[in-house]
Write a protein that holds these residues in place. Structure first.
Motif, mmCIF file in Angstrom:
data_model
loop_
_atom_site.group_PDB
_atom_site.id
_atom_site.type_symbol
_atom_site.label_atom_id
_atom_site.label_comp_id
_atom_site.label_asym_id
_atom_site.label_seq_id
_atom_site.Cartn_x
_atom_site.Cartn_y
_atom_site.Cartn_z
ATOM 1 N N LYS A 100 -5.264 3.939 8.935
ATOM 2 C CA LYS A 100 -6.518 4.130 7.286
ATOM 3 C C LYS A 100 -5.762 4.754 7.142
ATOM 4 O O LYS A 100 -5.676 5.117 5.916
ATOM 5 C CB LYS A 100 -7.820 3.929 7.887
ATOM 6 C CG LYS A 100 -8.387 4.623 7.283
ATOM 7 C CD LYS A 100 -10.204 4.429 8.094
ATOM 8 C CE LYS A 100 -11.131 4.918 6.293
ATOM 9 N NZ LYS A 100 -12.229 4.634 6.569
ATOM 10 N N GLU A 101 -5.564 6.056 7.935
ATOM 11 C CA GLU A 101 -4.584 7.423 7.191
ATOM 12 C C GLU A 101 -3.209 6.834 6.117
ATOM 13 O O GLU A 101 -3.079 7.219 5.104
ATOM 14 C CB GLU A 101 -3.861 8.702 8.131
ATOM 15 C CG GLU A 101 -5.083 9.411 8.959
ATOM 16 C CD GLU A 101 -4.719 9.681 10.011
ATOM 17 O OE1 GLU A 101 -3.573 10.518 9.882
ATOM 18 O OE2 GLU A 101 -5.029 9.661 10.973
ATOM 19 N N ILE A 102 -2.696 6.186 6.708
ATOM 20 C CA ILE A 102 -1.669 5.898 5.882
ATOM 21 C C ILE A 102 -1.958 4.724 5.132
ATOM 22 O O ILE A 102 -1.161 5.159 3.886
ATOM 23 C CB ILE A 102 -0.609 4.924 6.796
ATOM 24 C CG1 ILE A 102 -0.392 5.290 8.379
ATOM 25 C CG2 ILE A 102 0.606 3.992 6.268
ATOM 26 C CD1 ILE A 102 0.406 4.337 9.003
ATOM 27 N N ASN A 106 -1.161 5.833 1.163
ATOM 28 C CA ASN A 106 -0.339 4.967 0.416
ATOM 29 C C ASN A 106 -0.964 4.581 -1.510
ATOM 30 O O ASN A 106 -0.783 4.466 -2.751
ATOM 31 C CB ASN A 106 0.290 3.527 0.909
ATOM 32 C CG ASN A 106 1.671 3.761 2.405
ATOM 33 O OD1 ASN A 106 2.493 5.124 1.365
ATOM 34 N ND2 ASN A 106 1.416 2.994 3.002
ATOM 35 N N ARG A 107 -2.492 4.592 -0.912
ATOM 36 C CA ARG A 107 -3.141 4.365 -2.689
ATOM 37 C C ARG A 107 -3.178 4.475 -3.581
ATOM 38 O O ARG A 107 -3.295 5.190 -4.349
ATOM 39 C CB ARG A 107 -4.487 3.475 -1.671
ATOM 40 C CG ARG A 107 -4.971 2.021 -1.187
ATOM 41 C CD ARG A 107 -6.534 2.062 -0.695
ATOM 42 N NE ARG A 107 -6.459 1.286 -0.506
ATOM 43 C CZ ARG A 107 -6.537 -0.245 -0.755
ATOM 44 N NH1 ARG A 107 -7.276 -0.252 -2.389
ATOM 45 N NH2 ARG A 107 -6.853 -1.115 -0.770
ATOM 46 N N LYS A 108 -3.117 6.376 -2.883
ATOM 47 C CA LYS A 108 -2.554 7.543 -3.475
ATOM 48 C C LYS A 108 -1.578 7.658 -4.480
ATOM 49 O O LYS A 108 -0.983 7.717 -5.260
ATOM 50 C CB LYS A 108 -2.918 8.627 -2.519
ATOM 51 C CG LYS A 108 -4.410 9.348 -2.680
ATOM 52 C CD LYS A 108 -4.661 10.454 -2.265
ATOM 53 C CE LYS A 108 -5.825 10.448 -0.852
ATOM 54 N NZ LYS A 108 -5.705 12.042 -0.064
ATOM 55 N N LEU A 113 -0.574 -1.158 -7.380
ATOM 56 C CA LEU A 113 -0.137 -2.083 -6.056
ATOM 57 C C LEU A 113 -0.940 -2.442 -5.590
ATOM 58 O O LEU A 113 -1.774 -3.135 -5.058
ATOM 59 C CB LEU A 113 1.013 -1.021 -5.056
ATOM 60 C CG LEU A 113 1.352 -2.221 -4.433
ATOM 61 C CD1 LEU A 113 1.921 -3.170 -4.278
ATOM 62 C CD2 LEU A 113 1.710 -1.144 -3.080
ATOM 63 N N TYR A 114 -1.897 -1.352 -4.779
ATOM 64 C CA TYR A 114 -3.465 -1.714 -3.949
ATOM 65 C C TYR A 114 -4.104 -1.902 -5.118
ATOM 66 O O TYR A 114 -5.080 -3.073 -4.953
ATOM 67 C CB TYR A 114 -3.383 -0.484 -3.147
ATOM 68 C CG TYR A 114 -2.844 -0.424 -2.372
ATOM 69 C CD1 TYR A 114 -3.219 -1.051 -1.108
ATOM 70 C CD2 TYR A 114 -1.365 0.827 -2.357
ATOM 71 C CE1 TYR A 114 -2.690 -0.164 -0.117
ATOM 72 C CE2 TYR A 114 -0.971 1.180 -0.700
ATOM 73 C CZ TYR A 114 -1.511 0.322 -0.187
ATOM 74 O OH TYR A 114 -1.070 0.532 1.186
ATOM 75 N N ALA A 115 -4.276 -1.723 -6.893
ATOM 76 C CA ALA A 115 -5.324 -2.449 -7.403
ATOM 77 C C ALA A 115 -4.681 -4.007 -7.153
ATOM 78 O O ALA A 115 -5.872 -4.964 -7.608
ATOM 79 C CB ALA A 115 -4.720 -1.609 -8.871
ATOM 80 N N LYS A 116 -3.993 -4.264 -7.400
ATOM 81 C CA LYS A 116 -3.079 -5.731 -7.346
ATOM 82 C C LYS A 116 -3.311 -6.356 -5.823
ATOM 83 O O LYS A 116 -4.159 -7.422 -6.332
ATOM 84 C CB LYS A 116 -1.480 -5.599 -7.672
ATOM 85 C CG LYS A 116 -0.970 -6.815 -7.574
ATOM 86 C CD LYS A 116 0.124 -7.201 -8.390
ATOM 87 C CE LYS A 116 1.229 -8.749 -8.783
ATOM 88 N NZ LYS A 116 2.349 -8.597 -8.137
ATOM 89 N N ILE A 117 -3.080 -5.887 -5.022
ATOM 90 C CA ILE A 117 -3.813 -6.417 -3.793
ATOM 91 C C ILE A 117 -5.058 -6.749 -3.234
ATOM 92 O O ILE A 117 -5.647 -7.636 -3.008
ATOM 93 C CB ILE A 117 -2.860 -5.119 -2.362
ATOM 94 C CG1 ILE A 117 -1.664 -4.780 -2.662
ATOM 95 C CG2 ILE A 117 -3.456 -5.899 -1.180
ATOM 96 C CD1 ILE A 117 -0.600 -4.386 -2.104
ATOM 97 N N ASP A 118 -5.568 -5.304 -4.159
ATOM 98 C CA ASP A 118 -7.185 -5.187 -3.603
ATOM 99 C C ASP A 118 -8.128 -7.208 -4.347
ATOM 100 O O ASP A 118 -8.792 -7.506 -3.742
ATOM 101 C CB ASP A 118 -7.742 -4.326 -4.405
ATOM 102 C CG ASP A 118 -7.670 -3.732 -3.121
ATOM 103 O OD1 ASP A 118 -7.372 -3.565 -2.394
ATOM 104 O OD2 ASP A 118 -8.168 -1.802 -3.857
#
Length: 125
Positions: A100-102, A106-108, A113-118
């Motif tokens: 979760k920390e990682i 990485n989201r920050k 990228l994470y918006a696309k993954i979500d």
């Protein structure tokens, strides 16, 4: 000489008109930069050795020998926790809180990228 001064001297050497000096200094700065990317900081002792090597006062092999002597009482790499840059890796279980920390870290760093993954995860549900 302080760490910052040694680093500045190495950077100045990388701008030398002498191609051999420039090449050696660039190689050292690349290695130091890779350490920085891993959130590690090289010692002033290593910077001093790098400068001496670039200036031709010692060879690369001599720099390695001096490092070995200087750090002789430090734990050997195989006894230290690997950071992944030496070809080794650590498997982190998916249920580990560290995961979760990682991901948060990485989201920050990579919000797009994470918006696309979500979005892709939402589409597959």
């Amino acid at each position: 000489m302080a760490y910052e001064e040694k680093y500045k001297e190495l950077v100045e050497l990388s701008h030398s008109e002498n191609s051999e000096i420039k090449e050696k200094a660039d190689a050292w700065l690349t290695g130091i930069g890779l350490q920085g990317a891993a959130e590690l900081k090289v010692s002033a002792f290593l910077l001093d050795l790098a400068i001496r090597n670039v200036k031709g006062e010692i060879t690369r092999d001599e720099a390695g020998q001096l490092l070995d002597v200087h750090y002789a009482n430090m734990p050997k790499p195989e006894t230290m926790r690997s950071h992944g840059l030496d070809g080794d890796y650590e498997v982190i279980p998916s249920e580990s809180p560290m995961m979760k920390e990682i991901e948060e870290y990485n989201r920050k760093l990579r919000p797009a990228l994470y918006a696309k993954i979500d979005e892709e995860r939402k589409d597959h549900k």
